[in-house]
Design an enzyme around this catalytic site. Structure first.
Site, PDB file in Angstrom:
ATOM      1  N   ASP A  47      -6.423  -3.294  11.165  1.00  0.00           N
ATOM      2  CA  ASP A  47      -5.249  -2.430  11.288  1.00  0.00           C
ATOM      3  C   ASP A  47      -5.127  -2.020  12.756  1.00  0.00           C
ATOM      4  OD1 ASP A  47      -3.056  -0.860  10.651  1.00  0.00           O
ATOM      5  OD2 ASP A  47      -4.220   0.744   9.706  1.00  0.00           O
TER       6      ASP A  47
ATOM      7  N   CYS B  88       0.835  -1.207   0.000  1.00  0.00           N
ATOM      8  CA  CYS B  88       0.000   0.000   0.000  1.00  0.00           C
ATOM      9  C   CYS B  88       0.867   1.254   0.000  1.00  0.00           C
ATOM     10  CB  CYS B  88      -0.902  -0.037   1.225  1.00  0.00           C
ATOM     11  SG  CYS B  88      -2.329   1.043   1.013  1.00  0.00           S
TER      12      CYS B  88
HETATM   13  O1  LIG Z   1      -0.854   4.940   4.673  1.00  0.00           O
HETATM   14  C1  LIG Z   1      -1.517   5.947   4.931  1.00  0.00           C
HETATM   15  O2  LIG Z   1      -1.005   7.086   4.909  1.00  0.00           O
HETATM   16  C2  LIG Z   1      -2.969   5.820   5.290  1.00  0.00           C
HETATM   17  C3  LIG Z   1      -3.713   6.968   5.476  1.00  0.00           C
HETATM   18  C4  LIG Z   1      -5.056   6.892   5.794  1.00  0.00           C
HETATM   19  C5  LIG Z   1      -5.672   5.655   5.935  1.00  0.00           C
HETATM   20  C6  LIG Z   1      -4.934   4.484   5.757  1.00  0.00           C
HETATM   21  C7  LIG Z   1      -3.591   4.545   5.434  1.00  0.00           C
HETATM   22  N1  LIG Z   1      -2.830   3.399   5.271  1.00  0.00           N
HETATM   23  C8  LIG Z   1      -3.214   2.075   5.631  1.00  0.00           C
HETATM   24  O3  LIG Z   1      -2.545   1.703   6.832  1.00  0.00           O
HETATM   25  C9  LIG Z   1      -2.420   0.285   6.868  1.00  0.00           C
HETATM   26  C10 LIG Z   1      -1.106  -0.222   7.395  1.00  0.00           C
HETATM   27  O4  LIG Z   1      -0.042   0.627   7.352  1.00  0.00           O
HETATM   28  P1  LIG Z   1       1.387   0.212   7.985  1.00  0.00           P
HETATM   29  O5  LIG Z   1       1.821  -1.062   7.303  1.00  0.00           O
HETATM   30  O6  LIG Z   1       1.221   0.066   9.455  1.00  0.00           O
HETATM   31  O7  LIG Z   1       2.279   1.349   7.610  1.00  0.00           O
HETATM   32  C11 LIG Z   1      -2.673  -0.198   5.449  1.00  0.00           C
HETATM   33  O8  LIG Z   1      -3.933  -0.847   5.459  1.00  0.00           O
HETATM   34  C12 LIG Z   1      -2.778   1.049   4.631  1.00  0.00           C
HETATM   35  O9  LIG Z   1      -3.759   0.891   3.632  1.00  0.00           O
END
Ligand SMILES: O=C(O)c1ccccc1N[C@@H]1O[C@H](COP(=O)(O)O)[C@@H](O)[C@H]1O
Length: 221
Positions: A136, A6
């Site tokens: 998440d 992502c």
């Molecule tokens: O990544 C972003 O900036 C974000 C912003 C708003 C909503 C979701 C976002 N990201 C999501 O976060 C999770 C996991 O992130 P990480 O691996 O802990 O960095 C993933 O599902 C992204 O889609």
């Protein structure tokens, strides 16, 4: 197992990550995020994606939204060429159902930010309105991309009536440990495989796939 990377912002990185084996690419459509990309920018990435030689299809293109309107979501899906949306805000089951009805060819993924084990109870209300759930980690000041991990042990009883992705702070160093405890249908990584927000580290993505291959070899699925 689906593997979603992502926070893609660059066409060359999107293409390389698809070629490394990702099944899904995520695009952040949340304007306050440092990983935000416009519908036109997503389109430019999508236009560069290779077809999977086995299936003849593109990887999944997932737009990540938080508390957007149905009209905003529909517009981005159409312009950008998305085939899935991830709703990462406070969207209700009823709103998810509306998105599903309005965009029948689009996978609807509801993200739940899990603050306590009790927050998992929320999941059941979404089963019949979404295709997929995503768990998440909760962070008080950020919606996502936090790098914070969930308490995997407390999720061991989580057995939803629909497929689900595990997200939150996953990286090449902890993925084997996570998958030794949980059997999600997919995993989702963002900040754990990047140099800075929106700039993916292809060496770390390659390392992730290497680790996943090791996982298969040792029988942790
Ligand atoms: O990544 C972003 O900036 C974000 C912003 C708003 C909503 C979701 C976002 N990201 C999501 O976060 C999770 C996991 O992130 P990480 O691996 O802990 O960095 C993933 O599902 C992204 O889609």
């Amino acid at each position: 197992m689906r593997v979603k990377i992502c926070g893609i912002t660059k066409p060359d990185q999107g293409r390389a990550i698809a070629e490394l084996g990702a099944t899904s690419l995520g695009f952040i459509c949340v304007p306050v995020s440092p990983r935000y990309v416009s519908a036109d920018q997503i389109r430019q990435v999508v236009e560069q994606l290779p077809l999977n030689p086995q299936t003849g299809h593109l990887v999944d293109r997932i737009g990540v939204f938080a508390n957007a309107t149905l009209a905003e979501i529909s517009q981005v899906v159409a312009i950008a060429g998305l085939n899935a949306v991830q709703l990462h805000g406070a969207e209700t089951p009823e709103f998810c159902a509306q998105v599903r009805e309005t965009l029948p060819d689009t996978e609807v993924i509801k993200a739940l930010r899990i603050k306590t084990a009790a927050a998992l109870q929320e999941a059941a209300a979404y089963y019949s309105h979404v295709h997929t759930l995503l768990l998440d980690a909760y962070h008080p000041g950020m919606l996502g991309g936090t790098g914070v991990t969930l308490d995997w042990q407390s999720l061991q009883q989580f057995a939803p009536a629909c497929p689900w992705f595990l997200a939150g702070g996953l990286n090449p160093d902890n993925i084997i440990q996570a998958l030794a405890q949980l059997q999600p249908d997919g995993i989702d990584l963002s900040s754990g495989v990047e140099r800075s927000p929106g700039d993916k580290d292809l060496a770390q993505v390659a390392q992730l796939f290497h680790q996943l291959q090791q996982t298969q070899k040792i029988g942790v699925s």
